[in-house]
Write an enzyme that holds these catalytic residues in place. Structure first.
Site, mmCIF file in Angstrom:
data_model
loop_
_atom_site.group_PDB
_atom_site.id
_atom_site.type_symbol
_atom_site.label_atom_id
_atom_site.label_comp_id
_atom_site.label_asym_id
_atom_site.label_seq_id
_atom_site.Cartn_x
_atom_site.Cartn_y
_atom_site.Cartn_z
ATOM 1 N N CYS A 195 0.813 -1.427 -0.070
ATOM 2 C CA CYS A 195 -0.081 -0.102 -0.003
ATOM 3 C C CYS A 195 0.672 1.326 0.008
ATOM 4 O O CYS A 195 1.817 1.265 0.630
ATOM 5 C CB CYS A 195 -0.917 0.066 1.340
ATOM 6 S SG CYS A 195 -2.154 1.282 1.423
ATOM 7 N N HIS B 183 -9.211 -3.851 -1.612
ATOM 8 C CA HIS B 183 -7.893 -3.028 -0.903
ATOM 9 C C HIS B 183 -8.367 -1.536 -0.974
ATOM 10 O O HIS B 183 -8.342 -1.133 0.181
ATOM 11 C CB HIS B 183 -6.763 -3.417 -1.819
ATOM 12 C CG HIS B 183 -5.598 -2.483 -0.983
ATOM 13 N ND1 HIS B 183 -4.482 -3.099 -0.652
ATOM 14 C CD2 HIS B 183 -5.446 -1.313 -0.976
ATOM 15 C CE1 HIS B 183 -3.612 -2.093 0.236
ATOM 16 N NE2 HIS B 183 -4.332 -0.964 -0.342
ATOM 17 N N GLU B 184 -8.763 -1.173 -1.930
ATOM 18 C CA GLU B 184 -9.248 0.347 -1.985
ATOM 19 C C GLU B 184 -10.494 0.643 -1.370
ATOM 20 O O GLU B 184 -10.571 1.506 -0.676
ATOM 21 C CB GLU B 184 -9.370 0.918 -3.606
ATOM 22 C CG GLU B 184 -8.239 0.937 -4.061
ATOM 23 C CD GLU B 184 -6.884 1.173 -3.643
ATOM 24 O OE1 GLU B 184 -7.021 2.179 -2.729
ATOM 25 O OE2 GLU B 184 -5.558 0.873 -3.820
ATOM 26 N N HIS C 233 -10.013 1.103 2.333
ATOM 27 C CA HIS C 233 -9.681 2.423 2.855
ATOM 28 C C HIS C 233 -10.837 3.427 3.141
ATOM 29 O O HIS C 233 -10.731 4.271 3.717
ATOM 30 C CB HIS C 233 -8.782 3.117 1.752
ATOM 31 C CG HIS C 233 -7.246 2.731 1.637
ATOM 32 N ND1 HIS C 233 -6.419 2.775 2.775
ATOM 33 C CD2 HIS C 233 -6.558 1.758 0.721
ATOM 34 C CE1 HIS C 233 -5.331 2.267 2.205
ATOM 35 N NE2 HIS C 233 -5.344 1.684 1.258
HETATM 36 NI NI NI Z 1 -3.566 0.819 0.175
#
Ligand code: NI
Length: 184
Positions: free
Chosen positions: A99, A141-142, A145
């Protein structure tokens, strides 16, 4: 304009995001352009708004850098606004992730192999698409966030122990990244 990428330890990375509307993101086009420029400069494959200090529910993906390893991701260049994961497969895959907000760390993360996402484009039209393998991984993954999570939240307790010092070094400002970043 290339934006600063917020590193682990910045509170912005831990706050859940707000739904994007025309009112709270009047600069949406500029923000998306700046995020794309920032992502390209950092040679990453995804960037979420909290990583540039904006508490908005949006992220971009760009598989250009993955070319040789994941040929199916090369053309995966897309904007996701107000995304929802509406389906995910029971089948999971464990794979190494990194990341831009956690430079120098990569760890295996278990994620669903296939997902279906509902999201808006920059004109606020809704879409629904299904992604598999590495594309699904980038999106998940995004998406994490946007809910205030980072990938190390999802690793095993033993691995968490192992990366703890590396995370503390980022918080203490001892880590350097090759791109513009904001740290404590
Ligand atoms: Ni990330």
């Amino acid at each position: 304009m290339i934006l600063q990428i917020y590193l682990y330890g910045q509170p912005a990375l831990r706050k859940p995001t707000e739904e994007v509307t025309k009112d709270n993101a009047p600069d949406l086009r500029t923000l998306l352009d700046d995020m794309q420029e920032t992502l390209t400069a950092a040679e990453g494959c995804g960037l979420a708004a909290p990583q540039v200090g904006r508490g908005l529910s949006l992220f971009i993906v760009d598989g250009t850098e993955l070319g040789e390893d994941y040929p199916d991701c090369v053309d995966f260049k897309q904007v996701f606004i107000n995304p929802e994961i509406i389906e995910q497969s029971k089948e999971t895959i464990s794979y190494s992730e990194g990341c831009l907000s956690l430079p120098g760390i990569s760890e295996n993360v278990v994620r669903p192999r296939t997902i279906t996402v509902r999201y808006q484009d920059p004109d606020f039209n809704w879409h629904e698409d299904t992604y598999t393998d590495f594309k699904a991984r980038i999106v998940l993954h995004e998406f994490d966030h946007l809910e205030g999570h980072v990938f190390t939240d999802r690793i095993s307790p033993i691995r968490k122990q192992f990366v703890r010092n590396k995370l503390m070094n980022i918080v203490k400002g001892k880590t350097v990244a090759r791109y513009r970043y904001k740290r404590n």
